[in-house]
Design a protein around this motif. Structure first.
Motif, PDB file in Angstrom:
ATOM      1  N   LEU A 245      61.029  -4.816 -53.189  1.00 32.42           N
ATOM      2  CA  LEU A 245      61.638  -5.509 -54.268  1.00 32.42           C
ATOM      3  C   LEU A 245      61.326  -4.855 -55.802  1.00 32.42           C
ATOM      4  O   LEU A 245      61.894  -4.796 -56.750  1.00 32.42           O
ATOM      5  CB  LEU A 245      61.091  -6.892 -54.459  1.00 32.42           C
ATOM      6  N   THR A 246      60.025  -4.188 -55.779  1.00 33.18           N
ATOM      7  CA  THR A 246      59.517  -3.677 -57.185  1.00 33.18           C
ATOM      8  C   THR A 246      60.266  -2.405 -57.257  1.00 33.18           C
ATOM      9  O   THR A 246      60.792  -2.006 -58.514  1.00 33.18           O
ATOM     10  CB  THR A 246      58.021  -3.335 -57.116  1.00 33.18           C
ATOM     11  N   ILE A 247      60.657  -1.504 -56.381  1.00 36.32           N
ATOM     12  CA  ILE A 247      61.710  -0.597 -56.547  1.00 36.32           C
ATOM     13  C   ILE A 247      63.151  -0.917 -57.135  1.00 36.32           C
ATOM     14  O   ILE A 247      63.470  -0.086 -58.275  1.00 36.32           O
ATOM     15  CB  ILE A 247      61.867   0.226 -55.268  1.00 36.32           C
ATOM     16  N   VAL A 248      63.401  -1.970 -56.613  1.00 32.46           N
ATOM     17  CA  VAL A 248      64.892  -2.624 -56.981  1.00 32.46           C
ATOM     18  C   VAL A 248      64.625  -3.150 -58.405  1.00 32.46           C
ATOM     19  O   VAL A 248      65.506  -2.822 -59.193  1.00 32.46           O
ATOM     20  CB  VAL A 248      65.248  -3.818 -56.249  1.00 32.46           C
ATOM     21  N   ARG A 249      63.648  -3.802 -58.742  1.00 32.28           N
ATOM     22  CA  ARG A 249      63.397  -4.035 -60.078  1.00 32.28           C
ATOM     23  C   ARG A 249      63.347  -2.973 -61.196  1.00 32.28           C
ATOM     24  O   ARG A 249      63.767  -3.156 -62.344  1.00 32.28           O
ATOM     25  CB  ARG A 249      62.158  -4.871 -60.339  1.00 32.28           C
ATOM     26  N   LEU A 250      62.661  -1.723 -60.716  1.00 36.06           N
ATOM     27  CA  LEU A 250      62.474  -0.624 -61.687  1.00 36.06           C
ATOM     28  C   LEU A 250      63.746   0.033 -61.674  1.00 36.06           C
ATOM     29  O   LEU A 250      64.126   0.750 -63.012  1.00 36.06           O
ATOM     30  CB  LEU A 250      61.386   0.379 -60.886  1.00 36.06           C
TER      31      LEU A 250
ATOM     32  N   HIS B 279      53.327  -7.483 -61.538  1.00 42.01           N
ATOM     33  CA  HIS B 279      53.675  -8.649 -60.808  1.00 42.01           C
ATOM     34  C   HIS B 279      53.751  -8.083 -59.188  1.00 42.01           C
ATOM     35  O   HIS B 279      53.366  -9.034 -58.507  1.00 42.01           O
ATOM     36  CB  HIS B 279      55.160  -9.116 -61.200  1.00 42.01           C
ATOM     37  N   ALA B 280      53.911  -6.965 -59.062  1.00 41.71           N
ATOM     38  CA  ALA B 280      53.438  -6.513 -57.674  1.00 41.71           C
ATOM     39  C   ALA B 280      52.150  -6.696 -57.525  1.00 41.71           C
ATOM     40  O   ALA B 280      51.862  -7.199 -56.368  1.00 41.71           O
ATOM     41  CB  ALA B 280      54.056  -4.890 -57.622  1.00 41.71           C
TER      42      ALA B 280
ATOM     43  N   CYS C 187      47.518 -10.016 -54.975  1.00 36.64           N
ATOM     44  CA  CYS C 187      46.359 -11.097 -54.980  1.00 36.64           C
ATOM     45  C   CYS C 187      46.663 -12.488 -54.426  1.00 36.64           C
ATOM     46  O   CYS C 187      45.732 -12.908 -53.998  1.00 36.64           O
ATOM     47  CB  CYS C 187      46.051 -11.043 -56.590  1.00 36.64           C
ATOM     48  N   VAL C 188      47.963 -13.004 -54.619  1.00 38.54           N
ATOM     49  CA  VAL C 188      48.429 -14.240 -54.088  1.00 38.54           C
ATOM     50  C   VAL C 188      48.206 -14.149 -52.726  1.00 38.54           C
ATOM     51  O   VAL C 188      47.892 -15.121 -51.947  1.00 38.54           O
ATOM     52  CB  VAL C 188      49.740 -14.518 -54.562  1.00 38.54           C
TER      53      VAL C 188
ATOM     54  N   SER D 185      59.717 -10.143 -64.668  1.00 40.70           N
ATOM     55  CA  SER D 185      59.462  -8.573 -64.225  1.00 40.70           C
ATOM     56  C   SER D 185      60.532  -7.695 -64.932  1.00 40.70           C
ATOM     57  O   SER D 185      60.321  -6.543 -64.734  1.00 40.70           O
ATOM     58  CB  SER D 185      59.907  -8.492 -62.554  1.00 40.70           C
ATOM     59  N   LEU D 186      61.304  -8.150 -65.652  1.00 40.67           N
ATOM     60  CA  LEU D 186      62.452  -7.317 -66.371  1.00 40.67           C
ATOM     61  C   LEU D 186      62.480  -7.495 -67.921  1.00 40.67           C
ATOM     62  O   LEU D 186      63.091  -6.955 -68.466  1.00 40.67           O
ATOM     63  CB  LEU D 186      63.910  -7.812 -66.022  1.00 40.67           C
TER      64      LEU D 186
END
Length: 523
Positions: free
Chosen positions: A25-30, A91-92, A97-98, A128-129
């Protein structure tokens, strides 16, 4: 045997699944960041402006957000994606941590559920954006909480390192946003209620945690002391408890409803309902009590703030990490599998829709969501209109370009960074309406008599245009420019040339101009 040993340290199937979905999901957001046509909204532009002058503090915020922007723009330049690059990465880290917090307190299944809900939380999707203070605060609060929950099972040197890490992470959270104070309230509340919590804090661990906290925070405290605690005063002013509309039920209901939207409808209902039900029945487990001490204060205090005055939806964000772990743990404990799946699916659908709108803003217009994106549109075009108007004046004839709106100032400073004050062009300045500065732009870049010989004045506030004109000995006719944000909304500005800036007197009580003469005449 190697697989079993890895599992002892948390590297099990759930950990691998969390890592996979977080990276994915981090790659998608980037990719979305670099493909989106949306502009910086003014607060983001202000943070970028701060990053050009590194310091230990700024008018309205601690320094972390500026440091992060300086780091990412040093790598790739000043384009919008590089300004925002740190947010999805932060956020990643918080998601991992969560998982660690949930796993330590409730087991790996609950940790996985908490990580999935956090990663897809609507507030996290938005955060995140964009580049703001919440992303870094949440990461450091999560690291602080992770160290805290690890303390009871640690001994010797590891416990000392964890205590120091707890203090340092809490200090870094304060350097991100002063709302981190809720973590100290949560800690104090937990120590007050739980005898077991007090046992783990020896004189040595307490001293180490406090020393690390103060060591990290000391430069910012010194900066605030040297600047009259301007950041603290601004933060307190946001509370606005002296307003005329005290005890506002509409603001209260709006804030509570907004928490269902930003936290997620099902997780927030579970968090509130579970806290009330289990407290009444006295069925809270020790881990529940710990997390509730961290999650409840920001939610309750900001809810009270919304009732007395007003509150933005993200002001309770300091409780989101503890709150999402607690909601996930209760869903797992109650074996509410379909509710958990429903929450994940619902939040994933919202996240997908949001990403689609960010990539294709006309889709938001079609769906009736254009208002949600208006703050990230039109600033570059308006800056171009201002610059083009200035360029029509003889070279070197303008001493400054002055605006009356801090949002416009921040956006123009960013989108006009290759024009204002460069190659002999006029600098960008802020017209100060009141007797004393009310924001960073008015504090650091006020229009002065020295720079006010011949000014292109730009007013985005129709009510301010006459007051702005009155601060000049003579003004030209005015020009109106409009920039369309979508099919229904536009941003409007009035421009005129002002000669000889001589501010009229301000009322000593209100700080406002003593009179409002007519606006410049239209040709």
């Amino acid at each position: 045997m190697a697989r079993s040993r890895l599992s002892e340290y948390g590297f099990d199937d759930h950990w691998r699944a969390v890592l996979l979905i977080t990276v994915g999901l981090t790659i998608v957001r980037l990719v979305t960041l670099f493909a989106s046509p949306l502009e910086l909204y003014p607060d983001e532009a202000q943070y970028w402006l701060w990053s050009r002058t590194l310091d230990w503090g700024y008018y309205s915020k601690p320094p972390m957000v500026a440091w992060l922007i300086l780091t990412t723009t040093a790598i790739g330049g000043d384009a919008e994606p590089w300004v925002r690059l740190s947010s999805p990465l932060l956020h990643a880290g918080t998601t991992l941590c969560v998982y660690g917090i949930g796993r330590r307190l409730y087991g790996s299944s609950s940790g996985f559920a908490a990580a999935a809900l956090y990663l897809l939380m609507p507030a996290v999707q938005l955060s995140s954006l964009v580049v703001a203070t919440d992303a870094s605060m949440l990461l450091f609060l999560a690291l602080s909480l992770l160290a805290y929950v690890e303390l009871p099972t640690s001994e010797g040197r590891r416990r000392l390192w964890l205590a120091a890490g707890f203090g340092a992470a809490t200090g870094l959270a304060f350097l991100a946003k002063y709302a981190a104070i809720y973590a100290l309230i949560g800690l104090a509340l937990h120590l007050l209620i739980s005898p077991q919590a007090r046992v783990i804090w020896s004189l040595k661990t307490t001293a180490l945690a406090l020393a690390a906290f103060l060591l990290v925070l000391a430069p910012n405290l010194a900066w605030n002391a040297a600047h009259g605690f301007s950041t603290v005063q601004h933060t307190a002013a946001n509370a606005n408890w002296s307003g005329q509309s005290l005890f506002n039920f509409q603001e209260l209901s709006d804030f509570v409803l907004s928490q269902f939207g930003v936290f997620g409808p099902i997780p927030f209902a579970v968090l509130v309902g579970g806290a009330v039900l289990l407290t009444i029945r006295r069925q809270l487990q020790p881990a529940d009590l710990l997390l509730l001490c961290y999650a409840a204060p920001p939610l309750l205090i900001v809810t009270l703030q919304s009732f007395i005055s007003r509150a933005n939806a993200n002001w309770a964000g300091a409780g989101y990490v503890a709150g999402i772990v607690l909601a996930a743990a209760w869903l797992m404990r109650w074996r509410a599998r379909w509710w958990l799946i429903g929450a994940v699916v619902m939040q994933a659908a919202v996240a997908a829709l949001f990403l689609a709108c960010v990539l294709t803003p006309p889709l938001a217009d079609t769906l009736g969501l254009a208002n949600a994106f208006k703050r990230a549109k039109g600033w570059e075009q308006m800056t171009e209109e201002i610059a083009n108007r200035a360029l029509r004046e003889p070279t070197g004839s303008l001493s400054a370009v002055a605006v009356d709106d801090r949002f416009m100032f921040n956006a123009a400073a960013y989108y006009g960074r290759e024009y204002f004050g460069k190659n002999g062009e006029p600098p960008l300045k802020m017209w100060v309406r009141e007797a004393h500065p009310q924001n960073q732009a008015e504090t650091t870049e006020p229009l002065t008599a020295e720079l006010g010989k011949r000014v292109l004045a730009v007013s985005l506030e129709p009510a301010f245009a006459p007051e702005m004109a009155a601060d000049f000995k003579s003004v030209s006719s005015y020009q109106i420019v409009s920039v369309w944000l979508d099919s229904k909304r536009r941003r409007r500005a009035e421009m005129f040339i002002g000669e000889t800036f001589a501010p009229m007197p301000r009322d000593p009580v209100t700080g406002l101009p003593v009179k409002k003469p007519p606006a410049p005449k239209q040709p």
